[in-house]
Design a protein around this motif. Sequence first.
Motif, short mmCIF file in Angstrom:
data_model
loop_
_atom_site.label_atom_id
_atom_site.label_comp_id
_atom_site.label_asym_id
_atom_site.label_seq_id
_atom_site.Cartn_x
_atom_site.Cartn_y
_atom_site.Cartn_z
N ALA A 276 0.81 -1.21 0.00
CA ALA A 276 0.00 0.00 0.00
C ALA A 276 0.84 1.26 0.00
CB ALA A 276 -0.92 0.00 1.22
N ARG A 277 2.01 1.22 0.66
CA ARG A 277 2.85 2.41 0.77
C ARG A 277 4.31 1.99 0.92
NH1 ARG A 277 -1.49 2.65 3.44
NH2 ARG A 277 -0.54 1.63 5.24
N VAL A 278 5.19 2.89 0.48
CA VAL A 278 6.63 2.68 0.62
C VAL A 278 7.24 3.96 1.17
CG1 VAL A 278 8.81 2.21 -0.56
CG2 VAL A 278 6.73 0.98 -1.24
N LEU A 279 8.10 3.81 2.18
CA LEU A 279 8.81 4.94 2.79
C LEU A 279 10.30 4.69 2.66
CD1 LEU A 279 8.99 7.51 4.58
CD2 LEU A 279 8.75 5.99 6.57
N SER A 280 10.96 5.52 1.88
CA SER A 280 12.41 5.43 1.72
C SER A 280 13.04 6.56 2.53
CB SER A 280 12.80 5.56 0.24
OG SER A 280 14.21 5.58 0.10
N VAL A 281 13.81 6.21 3.56
CA VAL A 281 14.43 7.19 4.44
C VAL A 281 15.90 7.31 4.07
CG1 VAL A 281 14.83 7.90 6.83
CG2 VAL A 281 12.81 6.51 6.25
#
Length: 280
Positions: A171-176
């Motif tokens: 549903a979502r991707v977070l690249s930090v």
Amino acid sequence: MTAANYPIADWDDAYANSAHIPDGAAYPARWRERAGAFRDALSVAGRAKIDLAYGSAPRNKLDLFYPDGRCKGLVAFVHGGFWKAFDKSTWSHLAAGPLNAGYVVAIPSYSLCPDVRISDITKEIAAAIAYAATQVQGEIALCGHSAGGHLVTRMICRSSPLGGETASRIARVLSVSGLHDLRPLMATEMNDILRIDWDEAMLESPALLAPLPHQRVTCWVGADERPEFIRQNRILGEMWSGFDARMTIIEEPDRHHFNVIDGLTAPDHPLTRALLSVGA
């Protein structure tokens, strides 16, 4: 980031973090201590499964942490270390935010360079996520830091090794502080270990690839990070904005490469809320 930093004459310094962070060398020991205490507490509470094998290589193990109550879905966190350092045991405490928001959290280890290539690690992370997805129902959110940011965004490229059924649940991707273009790293001394060549850079750089349709991606970086990490953060958001992807670019004030991930320890921090799309 200032224009005076470009063009870059010293690529090793451009990607060096510890030397530019006060007391930078002390962070790994602090992470390990916090992670160990967190993992022990969850294990005693019966809310952790440790060292689950997702593949045949020695480092193909992951930990699963369970919320206290109804499960909303799965979060997979992929650690950084320039594909050549660390393992899952250093990062357990970063599960706290998503866990307290009701998500099961998977944290895998993976084989490291130079024993394998980055393209091999890509396949291992796909296997880890696919395995974790068989253990947890519901939506999947992916989060990765630094090299882990590369690996989670690589999972949603059209050439992803991740199976379609699992990919459809993301549903979502977070690249930090993600590394989305591998080409500059070919100019660093650590490429003696990474062994990135031109072909691999072209095939494994998310910024040079097309995303799968209907992606929701947040590219998050500390505003006090090295200019190259700020640039790497921006380029994925800019490149993928031309595709069927909802892109958000965040530069968090007063954060550097080592403390920008701290927000994941709290369910109400904007970083965790971005990962879980709270309030969106």
